[in-house]
Design a protein around this motif. Structure first.
Motif, PDB file in Angstrom:
ATOM      1  N   TYR A 106       5.960  -9.968   1.485  1.00 47.66           N
ATOM      2  CA  TYR A 106       4.619 -10.547   1.616  1.00 47.66           C
ATOM      3  C   TYR A 106       3.588  -9.722   0.845  1.00 47.66           C
ATOM      4  CZ  TYR A 106       7.055 -13.024   5.310  1.00 47.66           C
ATOM      5  OH  TYR A 106       7.971 -13.785   6.003  1.00 47.66           O
ATOM      6  N   VAL A 107       3.809  -8.411   0.780  1.00 51.14           N
ATOM      7  CA  VAL A 107       2.948  -7.556  -0.048  1.00 51.14           C
ATOM      8  C   VAL A 107       3.041  -7.986  -1.509  1.00 51.14           C
ATOM      9  CG1 VAL A 107       2.603  -5.204  -0.920  1.00 51.14           C
ATOM     10  CG2 VAL A 107       3.024  -5.583   1.514  1.00 51.14           C
ATOM     11  N   LEU A 108       4.255  -8.234  -1.978  1.00 50.00           N
ATOM     12  CA  LEU A 108       4.432  -8.703  -3.354  1.00 50.00           C
ATOM     13  C   LEU A 108       3.678 -10.008  -3.586  1.00 50.00           C
ATOM     14  CD1 LEU A 108       8.275  -8.098  -3.820  1.00 50.00           C
ATOM     15  CD2 LEU A 108       6.406  -6.723  -4.775  1.00 50.00           C
ATOM     16  N   ASP A 109       3.803 -10.940  -2.645  1.00 52.04           N
ATOM     17  CA  ASP A 109       3.125 -12.234  -2.783  1.00 52.04           C
ATOM     18  C   ASP A 109       1.616 -12.060  -2.884  1.00 52.04           C
ATOM     19  OD1 ASP A 109       5.579 -13.479  -2.608  1.00 52.04           O
ATOM     20  OD2 ASP A 109       5.361 -14.036  -0.493  1.00 52.04           O
ATOM     21  N   ILE A 110       1.058 -11.205  -2.020  1.00 50.01           N
ATOM     22  CA  ILE A 110      -0.395 -11.032  -1.985  1.00 50.01           C
ATOM     23  C   ILE A 110      -0.893 -10.336  -3.239  1.00 50.01           C
ATOM     24  CG2 ILE A 110      -2.250  -9.789  -0.787  1.00 50.01           C
ATOM     25  CD1 ILE A 110      -0.644 -10.397   1.826  1.00 50.01           C
ATOM     26  N   ALA A 111      -0.187  -9.287  -3.673  1.00 52.77           N
ATOM     27  CA  ALA A 111      -0.597  -8.587  -4.886  1.00 52.77           C
ATOM     28  C   ALA A 111      -0.616  -9.546  -6.075  1.00 52.77           C
ATOM     29  CB  ALA A 111       0.324  -7.404  -5.158  1.00 52.77           C
ATOM     30  N   ARG A 112       0.402 -10.368  -6.187  1.00 51.87           N
ATOM     31  CA  ARG A 112       0.477 -11.304  -7.311  1.00 51.87           C
ATOM     32  C   ARG A 112      -0.547 -12.427  -7.170  1.00 51.87           C
ATOM     33  NH1 ARG A 112       7.007 -10.789  -6.858  1.00 51.87           N
ATOM     34  NH2 ARG A 112       7.245  -9.038  -8.326  1.00 51.87           N
ATOM     35  N   ARG A 113      -0.720 -12.941  -5.961  1.00 53.53           N
ATOM     36  CA  ARG A 113      -1.667 -14.046  -5.757  1.00 53.53           C
ATOM     37  C   ARG A 113      -3.095 -13.630  -6.047  1.00 53.53           C
ATOM     38  NH1 ARG A 113      -4.629 -14.795  -1.400  1.00 53.53           N
ATOM     39  NH2 ARG A 113      -3.215 -13.719   0.031  1.00 53.53           N
ATOM     40  N   THR A 114      -3.457 -12.400  -5.677  1.00 49.38           N
ATOM     41  CA  THR A 114      -4.838 -11.953  -5.848  1.00 49.38           C
ATOM     42  C   THR A 114      -5.104 -11.311  -7.211  1.00 49.38           C
ATOM     43  OG1 THR A 114      -4.431  -9.759  -4.877  1.00 49.38           O
ATOM     44  CG2 THR A 114      -5.038 -11.545  -3.358  1.00 49.38           C
ATOM     45  N   GLY A 115      -4.057 -11.131  -8.021  1.00 51.01           N
ATOM     46  CA  GLY A 115      -4.233 -10.454  -9.304  1.00 51.01           C
ATOM     47  C   GLY A 115      -4.213  -8.950  -9.210  1.00 51.01           C
ATOM     48  N   GLY A 116      -3.688  -8.431  -8.092  1.00 54.62           N
ATOM     49  CA  GLY A 116      -3.584  -6.988  -7.917  1.00 54.62           C
ATOM     50  C   GLY A 116      -2.281  -6.446  -8.464  1.00 54.62           C
ATOM     51  N   ALA A 117      -1.782  -5.380  -7.857  1.00 53.50           N
ATOM     52  CA  ALA A 117      -0.539  -4.747  -8.298  1.00 53.50           C
ATOM     53  C   ALA A 117      -0.050  -3.833  -7.182  1.00 53.50           C
ATOM     54  CB  ALA A 117      -0.753  -3.958  -9.584  1.00 53.50           C
ATOM     55  N   VAL A 118       1.159  -3.304  -7.328  1.00 53.95           N
ATOM     56  CA  VAL A 118       1.688  -2.277  -6.432  1.00 53.95           C
ATOM     57  C   VAL A 118       2.163  -1.123  -7.308  1.00 53.95           C
ATOM     58  CG1 VAL A 118       3.225  -1.762  -4.511  1.00 53.95           C
ATOM     59  CG2 VAL A 118       2.488  -4.120  -4.892  1.00 53.95           C
ATOM     60  N   GLU A 119       1.652   0.070  -7.035  1.00 49.93           N
ATOM     61  CA  GLU A 119       1.936   1.243  -7.872  1.00 49.93           C
ATOM     62  C   GLU A 119       2.327   2.412  -6.976  1.00 49.93           C
ATOM     63  OE1 GLU A 119       3.111   2.950 -10.325  1.00 49.93           O
ATOM     64  OE2 GLU A 119       1.813   1.869 -11.755  1.00 49.93           O
ATOM     65  N   ASP A 120       2.887   3.468  -7.577  1.00 53.94           N
ATOM     66  CA  ASP A 120       3.291   4.641  -6.813  1.00 53.94           C
ATOM     67  C   ASP A 120       2.924   5.917  -7.561  1.00 53.94           C
ATOM     68  OD1 ASP A 120       5.804   5.470  -8.519  1.00 53.94           O
ATOM     69  OD2 ASP A 120       6.080   3.340  -8.093  1.00 53.94           O
ATOM     70  N   VAL A 121       2.897   7.026  -6.832  1.00 51.76           N
ATOM     71  CA  VAL A 121       2.633   8.349  -7.411  1.00 51.76           C
ATOM     72  C   VAL A 121       3.623   9.338  -6.827  1.00 51.76           C
ATOM     73  CG1 VAL A 121       0.183   8.086  -7.971  1.00 51.76           C
ATOM     74  CG2 VAL A 121       0.833   8.671  -5.637  1.00 51.76           C
ATOM     75  N   ASP A 122       3.895  10.421  -7.592  1.00 50.59           N
ATOM     76  CA  ASP A 122       4.848  11.420  -7.115  1.00 50.59           C
ATOM     77  C   ASP A 122       4.162  12.420  -6.192  1.00 50.59           C
ATOM     78  OD1 ASP A 122       3.591  13.419  -8.701  1.00 50.59           O
ATOM     79  OD2 ASP A 122       4.938  13.009 -10.392  1.00 50.59           O
ATOM     80  N   ASP A 123       4.950  13.323  -5.602  1.00 47.09           N
ATOM     81  CA  ASP A 123       4.417  14.242  -4.606  1.00 47.09           C
ATOM     82  C   ASP A 123       3.330  15.156  -5.175  1.00 47.09           C
ATOM     83  OD1 ASP A 123       6.072  13.157  -2.723  1.00 47.09           O
ATOM     84  OD2 ASP A 123       7.429  14.877  -2.564  1.00 47.09           O
ATOM     85  N   ALA A 124       3.505  15.617  -6.398  1.00 43.07           N
ATOM     86  CA  ALA A 124       2.497  16.483  -7.000  1.00 43.07           C
ATOM     87  C   ALA A 124       1.176  15.735  -7.166  1.00 43.07           C
ATOM     88  CB  ALA A 124       2.991  17.006  -8.354  1.00 43.07           C
ATOM     89  N   GLN A 125       1.245  14.468  -7.547  1.00 46.17           N
ATOM     90  CA  GLN A 125       0.031  13.668  -7.686  1.00 46.17           C
ATOM     91  C   GLN A 125      -0.620  13.408  -6.329  1.00 46.17           C
ATOM     92  OE1 GLN A 125       2.217  10.592  -9.869  1.00 46.17           O
ATOM     93  NE2 GLN A 125       0.783  10.799 -11.580  1.00 46.17           N
ATOM     94  N   VAL A 126       0.197  13.295  -5.289  1.00 49.87           N
ATOM     95  CA  VAL A 126      -0.342  13.133  -3.940  1.00 49.87           C
ATOM     96  C   VAL A 126      -1.175  14.350  -3.551  1.00 49.87           C
ATOM     97  CG1 VAL A 126       0.251  12.933  -1.486  1.00 49.87           C
ATOM     98  CG2 VAL A 126       1.502  11.587  -3.181  1.00 49.87           C
TER      99      VAL A 126
END
Length: 436
Positions: free
Chosen positions: A335-355
């Motif tokens: 459902y997260v995938l559906d919402i990100a795509r429907r709204t024109g958003g995205a899903v991204e990640d960062v590594d531990d050092a970036q956190v």
């Protein structure tokens, strides 16, 4: 205020007369096939095994009158009681009364990120147990009361265990909560201090969750309300209050863009649901908004699926310092995938050092000490701005869902005194700090 009601989904009369008082909630509805069921402690459709969520008869009519009624309410989530599955007198019952946390205008962080359209941090570390989980647990407690449960329980990556322990103590329930055995010590102590039973399970969160599902089906679990399992449809609705508050605090308007951490994915899906309800009720202008999900690289099943263009989220074994997001098999991932795509958003990640860098950046620029999940969200925001996926000229909200004091181990190795000196002025001068 004159109030009329309208069902949010088609109703079957025999199924829409709730046997319990949960305010505007009238039924449970399957998110997949749409079949409706009476309100009760169930979480899966018997026909297709899809997840159930709460269906409502929400108040409609004069949006200005509804706004005024909300604004006249208490400074917590119960100001939105007419939009939540809780009885009308909920504010009179023993509760931690979470919510209505600060929406911080983050101008210094915006300058660092190059955001010019207005950047805000919704800082949910101000809740009673210092995480957004107090919101969802408060709603689950009302469902537990309605269904006659005597014990509150959960499977947790840490914050939820503390929220359940505290809410149970306040509301007069017994609590018994289950966590992975290797959680951050701060979260273990906070979950245990409220006097309930705290059980460490050898394994990760997904192992804990499986165990709880087995316990629900056993006589040992009789009378137990698992807030994120058999009470999950109600529990999840608490995250809608974040959407309501953000809109109200922005002057009854939606943000153009919002970045939300993803563990199970429930928070993101319910914020989207809350925005859509506000539009349907005429409380905000119907305008586009983009929703972005944020994950840690060491547990990023949803962002991996998003980047690959997949609709199926494949489970991963978590390996990240962001343990509150370490759910390798997220229930709401698709459902997260559906919402990100429907709204024109995205899903991204960062590594531990970036956190870690993002935790320090938020602390240095805005004086907000976020836990690792907040570092994930800020780090992903920076990455999305640099990639051109977030428009820096638009209003953007970033969620911080918990307090950094719970995850000190993440920053302790690289954070400490600038200098250690003798107690005299010559030593201070020699350290070079007088003009720094």
């Amino acid at each position: 205020m004159a109030v009329h009601t309208v069902a949010t989904t088609p109703a079957t009369p025999s199924q829409d007369a709730p046997a319990v008082d949960l305010g505007p909630a009238v039924a449970l509805s399957c998110r997949e096939c749409g079949e409706r069921f009476p309100l009760g402690p169930v979480f899966a459709c018997v026909s297709c095994f899809g997840p159930l969520e709460v269906a409502y008869d929400l108040p409609t009519g004069d949006p200005q009158a509804l706004r005024a009624a909300i604004e006249a309410g208490p400074d917590n989530i119960w100001r939105y009681a007419p939009l939540l599955p809780v009885p009308a007198d909920v504010a009179t019952k023993p509760s931690l009364n979470p919510g209505f946390t600060q929406l911080v205008k983050a101008d210094h962080l915006a300058a660092e990120l190059g955001v010019t359209g207005g950047l805000y941090v919704k800082d949910d570390s101000g809740n009673p147990t210092h995480s957004f989980k107090d919101r969802v647990v408060a709603i689950a407690v009302e469902a537990a009361r309605a269904f006659g449960f005597t014990t509150l329980s959960c499977s947790s990556t840490g914050n939820l265990a503390g929220a359940v322990g505290a809410a149970a103590a306040r509301a007069g329930f017994r609590s018994c909560v289950f966590i992975p055995h290797d959680l951050e010590q701060g979260k273990v102590v906070m979950a245990a201090v409220y006097g309930g039973d705290l059980v460490g399970i050898e394994g990760n969160y997904d192992d804990v969750n499986r165990f709880c599902s087995e316990l629900i089906g056993d006589p040992l679990g009789e009378g137990w309300g698992f807030v994120n399992v058999n009470l999950r449809p109600y529990y999840g609705e608490g995250s809608k209050s974040l959407a309501y508050e953000i809109a109200e605090q922005l002057g009854w308007r939606l943000p153009d863009q919002i970045v939300i951490p993803v563990a199970s994915g429930s928070q993101l899906t319910k914020i989207d649901k809350g925005f859509k309800e506000l539009i349907a009720l005429g409380l905000v202008e119907d305008r586009p908004y983009k929703i972005f999900g944020a994950q840690a690289e060491g547990c990023s099943p949803v962002s991996t699926a998003y980047k690959a263009g997949h609709d199926v989220v494949r489970p991963q074994k978590p390996d990240t310092i962001a343990k509150s997001l370490a759910i390798g098999n997220p229930a709401d991932g698709p459902y997260v995938l559906d919402i990100a795509r429907r709204t024109g958003g995205a899903v991204e990640d960062v590594d531990d050092a970036q956190v870690v860098d993002a935790i320090k950046l938020l602390a240095r620029t805005e004086g907000i000490f976020a836990e690792t999940a907040g570092g994930v969200t800020v780090g992903v925001t920076l990455k999305l701005v640099e990639a051109g996926l977030i428009d820096p000229s638009l209003t953007t909200v970033v969620l911080n869902t918990g307090d950094g004091l719970k995850t000190l181990d993440a920053v302790a190795p690289t954070t400490g005194p600038t200098a250690t000196i003798r107690p005299d002025l010559d030593a201070f001068r020699a350290a070079g700090l007088a003009t720094s």
